[in-house]
Each structure stands twice: as structure tokens, then as C-alpha cells.
Enzyme design. Structure first.
Site, PDB file in Angstrom:
ATOM      1  N   SER A  47       0.827  -1.220   0.000  1.00 37.11           N
ATOM      2  CA  SER A  47       0.000   0.000   0.000  1.00 37.11           C
ATOM      3  C   SER A  47       0.858   1.266   0.000  1.00 37.11           C
ATOM      4  CB  SER A  47      -0.985   0.001   1.176  1.00 37.11           C
ATOM      5  OG  SER A  47      -0.326   0.203   2.402  1.00 37.11           O
ATOM      6  N   ARG A  88      22.858 -14.289   2.794  1.00 37.11           N
ATOM      7  CA  ARG A  88      22.321 -12.929   2.652  1.00 37.11           C
ATOM      8  C   ARG A  88      23.132 -12.108   1.661  1.00 37.11           C
ATOM      9  NH1 ARG A  88      22.368 -10.574   8.369  1.00 37.11           N
ATOM     10  NH2 ARG A  88      21.703  -8.732   7.263  1.00 37.11           N
ATOM     11  N   HIS A 141       8.684   3.531   8.430  1.00 37.16           N
ATOM     12  CA  HIS A 141       8.503   2.691   9.612  1.00 37.16           C
ATOM     13  C   HIS A 141       7.295   3.207  10.394  1.00 37.16           C
ATOM     14  CE1 HIS A 141       9.536   0.006  12.856  1.00 37.16           C
ATOM     15  NE2 HIS A 141       9.344   1.008  13.696  1.00 37.16           N
ATOM     16  N   ASP A 177      15.949   0.282  11.405  1.00 34.69           N
ATOM     17  CA  ASP A 177      15.069   1.424  11.685  1.00 34.69           C
ATOM     18  C   ASP A 177      15.800   2.593  12.334  1.00 34.69           C
ATOM     19  OD1 ASP A 177      12.908   0.022  10.564  1.00 34.69           O
ATOM     20  OD2 ASP A 177      12.530  -1.010  12.442  1.00 34.69           O
TER      21      ASP A 177
HETATM   22  C1  GRF Z   1       3.936  -0.478   6.690  1.00 39.58           C
HETATM   23  O1  GRF Z   1       3.303  -0.320   7.918  1.00 39.58           O
HETATM   24  C2  GRF Z   1       5.343   0.053   6.731  1.00 39.58           C
HETATM   25  O2  GRF Z   1       5.479   1.162   7.564  1.00 39.58           O
HETATM   26  C3  GRF Z   1       6.109  -1.113   7.293  1.00 39.58           C
HETATM   27  O3  GRF Z   1       5.520  -2.241   6.716  1.00 39.58           O
HETATM   28  C4  GRF Z   1       4.169  -1.961   6.373  1.00 39.58           C
HETATM   29  C5  GRF Z   1       4.049  -2.241   4.906  1.00 39.58           C
HETATM   30  O4  GRF Z   1       2.736  -2.076   4.443  1.00 39.58           O
HETATM   31  N1  GRF Z   1       7.515  -0.963   7.035  1.00 39.58           N
HETATM   32  P1  GRF Z   1       2.467  -1.965   2.885  1.00 39.58           P
HETATM   33  O5  GRF Z   1       3.057  -3.224   2.250  1.00 39.58           O
HETATM   34  O6  GRF Z   1       3.140  -0.731   2.385  1.00 39.58           O
HETATM   35  O7  GRF Z   1       0.982  -1.916   2.741  1.00 39.58           O
END
Ligand code: GRF
Length: 222
Positions: free
Chosen positions: A21, A73, A117, A153
Site C-alpha cells: 500500500s 544474505r 517505519h 530502523d
Molecule cells: C507499513 O506499515 C510500513 O510502515 C512497514 O511495513 C508496512 C508495509 O505495508 N515498514 P504496505 O506493504 O506498504 O501496505
């Protein structure tokens, strides 16, 4: 790696793992020409990420790099890096990308990679942010767009939004309120960067924004 040229359109790569999203919010800003950038590639480590379909529907090239195809990784990150470079990407947005990146990758993309984040960093880094915010009894939650550094983060902050925590919130209701704010500040932060209004000096981002919010968000309201 190509350096960013002042005034040139950003060539974006977006890394996702799921719903997408925030990626969609960036795509909408790009479509509406609110961001001076080209989205070159949306890359997911998971083939089933719903965001891949959204990106493809918007006519954006997509790629899948499954972690299990690589021995470690470093090899995974090298494969991701190669895909991004082949697509001409010069700036990266992490949008719900759920893999930890190696220091080598983070260094290679230093000051050219941002993340969103769902907390007011430096509070609540890592996972389960909304549950931990509710447990801590904070009155304000929110979200942060920041440049990516080695520790999860952390990194210079470009934009934050605060939202109230309401008495009968649960994780889902708080997450939804924060997510709506995420969809506002991720395109905003990227626009400011694309306009050359953000400079990273040491561990701070200096932002030359057209407007700054004044005053306090007080919760409970006074
Ligand atoms: C969001 O809450 C973002 O802040 C976190 O992961 C989630 C991802 O959601 N890092 P989307 O895939 O962007 O809907």
C-alpha cells in the site's frame, strides 16, 4: 553505481514483500506527477506479494528475487543489487520490505535508500510497533520516513507524522490510523528528496520544506 545528478529525475526502485500500500501511494504520486521521478522497478523477495500485481497494473516492471534461491544474505543482496542496476535504478524506497539488508548493500546505497517505519522513531524500532505502543500507553503514535543505516530502523529522519492513540484502540485500529499517515508522508518525503530539498549531513537530514507544521498535537485535547 551512478551518482545522483542534481536536478535529474530520480530513477526509483521500490522493494516490497507484501501488500504494497505504501508502494501504491508512491505510484499514485508519480502518476499524478507530484514526484519528479521514474519508477524503474518494483522488486519483491516474495512471489506472492500482492503489491506486484498493483505495480504490474500500473505498467511498472516487476521482479521477484526469492531468498531461498541464494546460499546466504550476501548472495541474495548481490542479486537484488544486480537487478536494480540493470534497471538503471539510482534511488531506493523500502516499502514493507521484510528482509534485513547486509552492511555492504546498505553502504552501497547510503543516502540513496529510504524506508518507512510505523512508529515515531527512535521509539519502537523493529516489529510489533503498534502492540508495543499500546502496551507502553503512549498518547501519540505515528510514522517515520528515514534514510537507511546499518542498525534496523535508524538513520536520518526526513518526515514524521503523529496520530493520536484513542482509548479503545486495538492494534488493528491504531495500525489503520498510522497507515493513512504513512500514505501521506512517504510521497511527501520522496517529493522533497526528488526536488533536491533534502541534504544528509552526518546523521541528520536537513530539509528545506516549503512549509513546517507549527504548534502541538495534544492528546487528550486541551
Ligand atoms: C507499513 O506499515 C510500513 O510502515 C512497514 O511495513 C508496512 C508495509 O505495508 N515498514 P504496505 O506493504 O506498504 O501496505
Amino acid at each position: 553505481m551512478a551518482q545522483l545528478t542534481p536536478g535529474a529525475r530520480l530513477k526509483l526502485g521500490i522493494l516490497i514483500s507484501g501488500r504494497g500500500s505504501n508502494m501504491q501511494a508512491l505510484i499514485e504520486a508519480w502518476r499524478e506527477e507530484r514526484i519528479s521521478a521514474d519508477i524503474r522497478l518494483v522488486l519483491s523477495n516474495k512471489a506472492e506479494a500482492a503489491g506486484l500485481g498493483l505495480a504490474a497494473a500500473a505498467g511498472i516492471a516487476t521482479a521477484v528475487v526469492p531468498y531461498r534461491d541464494y546460499p546466504d544474505r550476501a548472495a541474495f543482496d548481490a542479486a537484488v543489487d544486480a537487478k536494480l542496476r540493470a534497471a538503471g535504478v539510482d534511488f531506493l524506497c523500502l516499502a514493507g520490505f521484510m528482509r534485513l539488508l547486509t552492511p555492504g548493500f546498505i553502504e552501497a546505497w547510503r543516502d540513496r535508500m529510504i524506508n518507512i517505519h510505523p512508529s515515531l522513531l527512535p521509539a519502537f524500532p523493529g516489529l510489533d510497533t503498534h502492540r508495543r505502543a499500546l502496551e507502553a500507553g503512549v498518547r501519540l503514535a505515528g510514522c517515520t520516513v528515514h534514510f537507511v543505516r546499518f542498525e534496523t530502523d535508524t538513520g536520518p529522519i526526513v518526515a514524521q507524522a503523529a496520530v493520536p492513540v484513542l482509548p479503545d484502540d486495538d492494534e488493528a485500529s491504531l495500525a489503520a490510523r498510522v497507515l493513512a499517515a504513512e500514505h501521506r508522508i512517504y510521497p511527501l518525503a520522496l517529493r522533497l528528496i526528488a526536488e533536491g530539498r533534502v541534504r544528509v549531513i552526518g546523521e541528520k537530514a536537513l530539509v528545506d520544506a516549503p512549509a513546517w507544521a507549527a504548534g502541538a498535537l495534544v492528546n487528550p485535547a486541551d
